[in-house]
Design a protein around this motif. Structure first.
Motif, PDB file in Angstrom:
ATOM      1  N   MET A  35       0.872  -1.182   0.000  1.00 32.62           N
ATOM      2  CA  MET A  35       0.000   0.000   0.000  1.00 32.62           C
ATOM      3  C   MET A  35       0.898   1.218   0.000  1.00 32.62           C
ATOM      4  O   MET A  35       1.798   1.322   0.835  1.00 32.62           O
ATOM      5  N   LEU A  36       0.637   2.156  -0.924  1.00 29.13           N
ATOM      6  CA  LEU A  36       1.414   3.399  -0.955  1.00 29.13           C
ATOM      7  C   LEU A  36       0.587   4.527  -0.338  1.00 29.13           C
ATOM      8  O   LEU A  36      -0.603   4.367  -0.098  1.00 29.13           O
ATOM      9  N   ASN A  37       1.220   5.654  -0.116  1.00 30.31           N
ATOM     10  CA  ASN A  37       0.546   6.818   0.472  1.00 30.31           C
ATOM     11  C   ASN A  37      -0.244   6.438   1.727  1.00 30.31           C
ATOM     12  O   ASN A  37      -1.312   6.965   1.974  1.00 30.31           O
ATOM     13  N   THR A  38       0.300   5.522   2.473  1.00 27.06           N
ATOM     14  CA  THR A  38      -0.406   5.006   3.643  1.00 27.06           C
ATOM     15  C   THR A  38       0.532   5.014   4.844  1.00 27.06           C
ATOM     16  O   THR A  38       1.671   4.560   4.744  1.00 27.06           O
ATOM     17  N   ILE A  80      -3.153  -3.392  13.367  1.00 30.04           N
ATOM     18  CA  ILE A  80      -2.521  -2.191  12.831  1.00 30.04           C
ATOM     19  C   ILE A  80      -3.596  -1.244  12.348  1.00 30.04           C
ATOM     20  O   ILE A  80      -4.525  -1.655  11.641  1.00 30.04           O
ATOM     21  N   ILE A  81      -3.497   0.017  12.740  1.00 29.43           N
ATOM     22  CA  ILE A  81      -4.393   1.019  12.174  1.00 29.43           C
ATOM     23  C   ILE A  81      -3.556   1.936  11.298  1.00 29.43           C
ATOM     24  O   ILE A  81      -2.554   2.500  11.736  1.00 29.43           O
ATOM     25  N   ALA A  82      -3.940   2.037  10.025  1.00 30.79           N
ATOM     26  CA  ALA A  82      -3.186   2.854   9.079  1.00 30.79           C
ATOM     27  C   ALA A  82      -4.114   3.861   8.436  1.00 30.79           C
ATOM     28  O   ALA A  82      -5.330   3.646   8.351  1.00 30.79           O
ATOM     29  N   LEU A  83      -3.530   4.973   8.002  1.00 35.37           N
ATOM     30  CA  LEU A  83      -4.301   6.005   7.318  1.00 35.37           C
ATOM     31  C   LEU A  83      -3.854   6.046   5.867  1.00 35.37           C
ATOM     32  O   LEU A  83      -2.688   6.292   5.575  1.00 35.37           O
ATOM     33  N   GLY A  84      -4.795   5.769   4.956  1.00 34.77           N
ATOM     34  CA  GLY A  84      -4.465   5.753   3.535  1.00 34.77           C
ATOM     35  C   GLY A  84      -5.341   6.711   2.761  1.00 34.77           C
ATOM     36  O   GLY A  84      -6.043   7.539   3.353  1.00 34.77           O
ATOM     37  N   GLU A  85      -5.303   6.569   1.436  1.00 35.18           N
ATOM     38  CA  GLU A  85      -6.064   7.479   0.586  1.00 35.18           C
ATOM     39  C   GLU A  85      -7.568   7.348   0.825  1.00 35.18           C
ATOM     40  O   GLU A  85      -8.323   8.277   0.620  1.00 35.18           O
ATOM     41  N   LYS A  86      -7.998   6.150   1.241  1.00 31.85           N
ATOM     42  CA  LYS A  86      -9.440   5.931   1.428  1.00 31.85           C
ATOM     43  C   LYS A  86      -9.859   6.019   2.887  1.00 31.85           C
ATOM     44  O   LYS A  86     -10.930   5.561   3.256  1.00 31.85           O
ATOM     45  N   GLY A  87      -8.986   6.534   3.733  1.00 34.52           N
ATOM     46  CA  GLY A  87      -9.330   6.666   5.137  1.00 34.52           C
ATOM     47  C   GLY A  87      -8.615   5.668   6.011  1.00 34.52           C
ATOM     48  O   GLY A  87      -7.560   5.152   5.630  1.00 34.52           O
ATOM     49  N   LEU A  88      -9.220   5.370   7.168  1.00 32.95           N
ATOM     50  CA  LEU A  88      -8.565   4.472   8.119  1.00 32.95           C
ATOM     51  C   LEU A  88      -8.729   3.016   7.691  1.00 32.95           C
ATOM     52  O   LEU A  88      -9.780   2.615   7.214  1.00 32.95           O
TER      53      LEU A  88
END
Lengths: 121, 413
Positions: free
Chosen positions: B80-83, B93-101
């Protein structure tokens, strides 16, 4: 005549002693590999360097693409090469290893791309 | 989303670990990267000198990254990029990406977040805060990826490798580098970089000098530099001003461990990275670490080596094949700054590479490894400097017979 130099062929950085013999050959000591010996002699007779830089790219993911000389070039040509690269502009896509400038400054050495860059419209 | 192994960070350490985890039987492997592409800082390191150990040829940073990105693709590893990973708790794991959490569950996690540069604040540089003060790595990204020239008359503070590389890069692009100013009596970069980045272009390296003031309100107009005494205090009457429009800082790197410490990973005082054993395992069950997040390496080849150990053991953990046996500690003795790994599992049956840095410049000394009082290994070293990582190989046989904690010292040869 004797000269102490640091080998830059690899990150080990061996401290070389290069001695010019009476028959105009050179003896290198302090090197831990064959390439160091070659470097030591070359540094005294005709120093060469790899050059890495960037050229402009159209429609790429970035504004620049990194390039390098396919082999080391004479040290005195470095700035002439940099000036030449100023005016080079290529178009995406480009793949690592693609030739950007052939036989640069008549050295027989090419300028090649050092990464892939896809086309972004 | 559920994965076997989740790797945090898509730089050289993360890529290496992910590939190795996959090869050793982890089915679903995911890399999470906050940048817009894989490769990490290698993408801006367009100079050559990478890969001599790993590929037996000399590559540029992007070329080195490229090879590993291809392996990631060939091995069907997800990324996953931009995350950005925000938190890790109990393998969630909680990550923040282009589509949200995004919530991701992992069986094993490899921390590979790398390090970041020390900034102006870290060294208390006096003066106003004009434009034109950059960390060397930021300037490198501007020049090599974004296409901006950051200045024309430059003073570089600190002689770390990135600073030296940038001295050459800026010179080639037409800037005048007035000096590299270093507070220590020795350079903090690799010797080969002093030769090919400074000596080749007659750039002076001013050892035991400090920048005492940055001039200029809107844009840097110059710096005052002074000679320093052995306590690093400016010596009166030695100050002089150098006119410049740009100051690049190359004053050290710090492993990026906010995420690790929030996760409960124990950090080491000297390395500022996780305390690890020879499986690159942290104190948190199922959490591994590798690369510059553990300690700052000077060669990417060694990062790759370390990442393989982390990746393989993360896979073994997933397959329930990892055993946790008694460990002994490694202790940095006289002349040694730190040792990684900090713990050794003696039952693992594998050789162990001890990575360490010496505290000073030493000529004609030896590195001595002791198990209690008993010397178990000694190696002569003609020349050691703090900026070049030392490496000692302990054979499986040697490890098997360890009785207690081991220490490494620098001693007279």
């Amino acid at each position: 005549m004797e000269k102490n130099i640091t080998c830059i062929v690899c990150p080990v950085g061996c401290r070389l002693t290069v001695k010019k013999n009476e028959d105009k050959t050179y003896t290198v000591t302090g090197n831990t590999c064959k390439r160091g010996e070659k470097y030591g002699v070359e540094e005294m007779t005709a120093p060469k360097r790899m050059v890495t830089s960037t050229v402009k790219i159209k429609d790429g993911a970035l504004r620049l693409v990194p390039v390098k000389t396919s082999d080391s070039i004479p040290k005195e040509l470095i700035f002439e090469l940099m000036e030449l690269l100023d005016d080079v502009e290529i178009e995406a896509p480009v793949m690592v290893g693609d030739i950007i400038v052939e036989n640069v400054l008549g050295t027989g050495i090419n300028i090649v791309a050092s990464r892939d860059m896809c086309k972004v419209s | 989303m559920k994965y076997d192994v989740v790797v945090v960070g898509g730089g050289p350490a993360g890529l290496g670990a992910a590939v190795e985890a996959k090869k050793h039987g982890a089915n679903k492997v995911l890399i999470i990267e906050r940048d817009r592409e894989l490769g990490g800082i290698l993408n801006q390191c367009i100079h050559n000198g990478f890969g001599l150990h790993e590929f037996k040829e000399e590559l540029t940073g992007p070329e080195y990254a490229n090879r590993f990105i291809k392996m990631v693709e060939e091995n069907d590893i997800d990324y996953m990029l931009n995350t950005m990973v925000l938190s890790i708790e109990d393998k969630k794991i909680i990550a923040l990406g282009e589509k949200g959490l995004i919530d991701i569950e992992a069986i094993a996690i490899v921390l590979a977040m790398g390090c970041r540069e020390r900034t102006r604040g870290a060294i208390d540089l006096a003066g106003y805060r004009p434009a034109g003060v950059y960390t060397a790595g930021a300037a490198q990204r501007f020049m090599n990826m974004e296409g901006y020239m950051v200045g024309k008359k430059v003073v570089i503070y600190g002689s770390g490798d990135i600073g030296l590389i940038m001295a050459r890069r800026m010179t080639l692009e037409g800037a005048k580098v007035e000096a590299v100013v270093e507070v220590n009596p020795h350079s903090s970069g690799l010797t080969r970089n002093i030769v090919q980045c400074l000596d080749d272009f007659d750039i002076p390296l001013l050892l035991q000098h400090g920048i005492t003031y940055v001039h200029g309100k809107d844009r840097v107009t110059g710096v005052t530099i002074s000679k320093l005494d052995s306590n690093r205090n400016p010596i009166e009457g030695t100050d002089r001003e150098i006119e410049c429009d740009t100051v690049l800082l190359s004053v050290g790197l710090i492993p990026e461990n906010e995420l690790s410490s929030d996760t409960g990973v124990e950090l080491h005082n000297t390395t500022k990275g996780p305390v690890v054993n020879n499986k690159m395992q942290t104190n948190v069950d199922g959490v591994f670490a590798c690369g510059n997040v553990v300690h700052v390496h000077d060669l990417v080849d060694f990062v790759t080596k370390e990442s393989r150990i982390a990746g393989r053991n993360a896979a073994l953990y997933v397959l329930n094949k990892i055993e946790n046996n008694e460990t002994v500690e490694t202790e940095a003795g006289d002349g040694i700054g730190y040792i990684v790994p900090q713990q050794i599992d003696t039952k693992l049956g594998e050789e162990v590479n001890l990575f360490m840095r010496v505290r000073n410049i030493y000529s004609n000394r030896k590195l001595v490894v002791r198990d209690g009082d008993e010397i178990i290994l000694q190696k002569k070293r003609p020349h050691m400097i703090p900026s070049e990582m030392e490496n000692l190989k302990l054979s499986a046989e040697l490890i098997k017979n360890l009785k207690g904690n081991i220490s490494v010292c620098v001693e007279e040869a």
